[in-house]
Design a protein around this motif. Structure first.
Motif, short mmCIF file in Angstrom:
data_model
loop_
_atom_site.label_atom_id
_atom_site.label_comp_id
_atom_site.label_asym_id
_atom_site.label_seq_id
_atom_site.Cartn_x
_atom_site.Cartn_y
_atom_site.Cartn_z
N ILE A 56 5.34 -2.91 -1.87
CA ILE A 56 5.86 -3.02 -0.51
C ILE A 56 5.36 -1.83 0.30
CG2 ILE A 56 7.91 -3.07 0.96
CD1 ILE A 56 9.47 -4.25 -1.36
N SER A 57 4.92 -2.11 1.51
CA SER A 57 4.56 -1.05 2.44
C SER A 57 5.07 -1.45 3.82
CB SER A 57 3.05 -0.83 2.46
OG SER A 57 2.72 0.34 3.19
N GLY A 58 4.71 -0.68 4.82
CA GLY A 58 5.16 -1.01 6.17
C GLY A 58 5.19 0.21 7.05
N GLY A 59 5.84 0.03 8.19
CA GLY A 59 5.91 1.09 9.19
C GLY A 59 6.05 0.45 10.55
N GLY A 60 5.84 1.25 11.58
CA GLY A 60 5.96 0.73 12.93
C GLY A 60 4.88 -0.28 13.27
N SER A 61 5.16 -1.14 14.24
CA SER A 61 4.14 -2.04 14.75
C SER A 61 3.19 -1.25 15.66
CB SER A 61 4.78 -3.19 15.52
OG SER A 61 5.56 -3.99 14.66
#
Length: 608
Positions: A56-61
């Motif tokens: 899983i990764s991610g962050g702001g758009s």
């Protein structure tokens, strides 16, 4: 105000994610409760098999294609997206962990960029998931070397930022997961890369920070560029002048990315959002040229160029270097090359760059060169005086077109880009150069036309290409197959020959340029001349004139037709886009054609 395609700012990220899912719903799905959580459609079978670590990764758009486009077989299992430049909430991250990890005994690895908000929210979600019995671990990506140079002078507890190098971590981790490596094994390999400083990225903005929706664009132009920026619109570490791409690349590579002694690397050249593909190609070329010339001891194993992690629409780029240690070089390369179905990973990349190689062949030989091999099939002037006159004609034409440069530019500026005179003057300079180097064979008219065709071909702009077409096609008229050379001394023979050359050239211009008489172009004077010569030959016995007389009439016919274009409604070229009420002068190209025949007549008189 900055301009963006947006409905409501609070819906921007959600609507963008929904649009992405629309076009990728064969393999991806979003949670109903947390629409900012996107996962592989086969997440359930992955979890139930308990043989593959979920990533899983991610962050702001605002960083698209990261991280959405890196979900898929061979890369991430799921991502969590926040609002613009804002970390996703702890609850959304926890929902993603539960989705792919609740029934997965192999565990979950969170790949987190080193920003405070991401660390806090992903960290808190991981702790809560662990309390629920889910096997979760994480790694922090901190590849930004812009902050490395002054860590000793500041509080370095925050650490370096995570930027585009994160994408390479996604790929390596994803391939390891598909190989059924354990959570511990995956983390050990990634830690080896990150903790030993093998992953380094530097960002550059050509136009400062990015204005967000609702913000005013900077009112003061800043000629300087910013070096060492993150991906959230923040300013760079310092500013410098931009001279050219090569100097900038040298500065970045020497001062930031190659301070240590890497022997083998992978290179990722990333568009931060607003850089054109043309510029990205130049940047890639300059990076590789510099490495091959000045860092020849470094082996470039892979080159990835494209848009991987953006900062909204920032006019800039980042360069990432992944150093390869001999102990695991082959493993890392195999992981990077492993199959993935993630839509954002490039399908093409450079491999083992040692030098730039062109395919050696004869396919690039000119039409002129090919034609000269068959020169016996074409007419040759038997009279040396005719060859000399032909040469004098061409020299006079070129000199007169150079003198007309400013006038033709002025005519062209009315409804074009104002460079017609420049184009024809540049071509004329090349003609004069070739004349001085004796590159024309004036006893072989077809060769002269083909030589001119090549010169015009490289002149730039539509007019030059049309004239190149004209010359190349006109050369066919001198084929012996279509000539009765027994009439070579006959005045009619020569008029008919040049008329046929004109007709063949005009046909090609009309076919490919899609211009017809009456549409304000070079076709008008050429077509008028063709009609005049047809009429002359049809009533040759009653209208027969000497060469001086026919040339004088040709000058008048061509000039009058060119002048008449001032009263025509343009149908082709850039002029067709301009309000006709603004057009009150002749077409520049047509007047250029008129100049050619005026020069021929002038040269003939001087040679009498």
């Amino acid at each position: 105000m900055s301009k963006h395609l947006i409905n409501k700012q609070e819906d921007w990220a959600r609507e963008s994610i929904k649009g992405f899912i629309y076009s990728n719903n064969q393999n991806l799905i979003a949670l109903e409760e947390y629409a900012n959580v996107i996962a592989r459609k086969d997440y359930l079978s992955l979890a139930e098999s308990s043989s593959r670590v979920a990533l899983i990764s991610g962050g702001g758009s605002g960083h698209e294609p990261a991280h959405l486009s890196f979900v898929g077989y061979g890369m991430l299992t799921a991502v969590v997206c926040g609002d613009l430049f804002a970390s996703p909430s702890t609850s959304a991250i926890l929902a993603a962990i539960r989705l792919v990890g609740k029934n997965n005994k192999a565990g979950v690895l969170l790949i987190v960029k080193n920003y405070t908000g991401d660390r806090l929210n992903f960290g808190l979600a991981a702790k809560r998931a662990q309390l629920e019995g889910i096997n979760v671990d994480w790694i922090l990506v901190d590849d930004d070397v812009a902050l490395q140079e002054d860590e000793n002078q500041r509080d370095s507890s925050v650490g370096k930022r995570g930027i585009c190098g994160t994408v390479l971590i996604h790929k390596i981790a994803g391939a390891l997961a598909e190989q059924r490596k354990s959570l511990k094994e995956i983390k050990e390999i990634l830690d080896f890369i990150l903790k030993n400083g093998y992953l380094k990225t530097i960002g550059v903005s050509l136009s400062g920070r990015v204005p967000l929706p609702g913000e005013k664009n900077p009112s003061i132009y800043d000629p300087k560029i910013e070096i060492g920026l993150g991906i959230h619109g923040e300013a760079g570490r310092h500013k410098t002048d931009l001279t050219n791409s090569k100097n900038l690349v040298k500065y970045i590579l020497d001062d930031y990315l190659f301070k240590t002694s890497e022997k083998e690397i992978c290179l990722m050249i990333n568009n931060l959002g607003g850089l054109s593909n043309l510029e990205l190609g130049v940047l890639t070329n300059d990076c590789l040229d510099y490495l091959l010339e000045f860092k020849s001891d470094i082996k470039v194993n892979r080159v990835y160029t494209g848009t991987f992690m953006t900062s909204l629409n920032m006019n800039g780029f980042s360069i990432t270097v992944l150093g390869l240690d001999q102990s695991n070089k082959e493993l890392i390369l195999n992981l990077l090359d492993a199959k993935t179905e993630a839509p954002g990973w490039p399908r093409n990349y450079g491999v083992d760059i040692k030098k730039f190689e062109y395919l050696k062949s004869s396919y690039g030989s000119s039409v002129k060169e090919q034609s000269l091999k068959k020169s016996e099939d074409f007419l040759k002037f038997s009279d040396v005086n005719l060859s000399n006159l032909f040469e004098f004609f061409l020299k006079t034409i070129a000199e007169d077109l150079i003198d007309l440069k400013d006038h033709l530019n002025m005519l062209d500026s009315v409804c074009g880009d104002g460079d017609c005179g420049n184009s024809l003057a540049n071509i004329s300079q090349k003609i004069l150069q070739n004349l001085s180097e004796n590159k024309f064979k004036f006893d072989q008219p077809h060769q002269v036309f083909l030589e001119l065709s090549e010169i015009f071909e490289n002149g730039g702009g539509s007019l030059c290409i049309l004239l190149s077409l004209f010359m190349s096609s006109a050369a066919k008229a001198f084929s012996l197959k279509s000539l009765n050379t027994r009439r070579e001394r006959d005045h009619y023979f020569w008029v008919e020959l040049w008329k046929n050359a004109l007709r063949m050239g005009l046909d090609a211009v009309e076919e490919y340029g899609r211009a017809k008489p009456g549409q304000r172009s070079i076709v008008d004077p050429l077509s008028a001349l063709n009609n005049f010569l047809n009429d002359y030959l049809e009533s040759y016995e009653s209208k027969k004139m000497d060469t001086k007389g026919i040339l004088k009439q040709i000058v008048d016919v061509v000039y009058n037709s060119a002048e008449s274009t001032a009263r025509m409604k343009p149908r082709v070229g850039r002029a067709s886009y301009v309000d006709i009420s603004l057009i009150n002068s002749p077409d520049a190209g047509a007047m250029g054609i008129s100049s050619i025949f005026t020069s021929i007549y002038k040269a003939y008189l001087q040679n009498e």
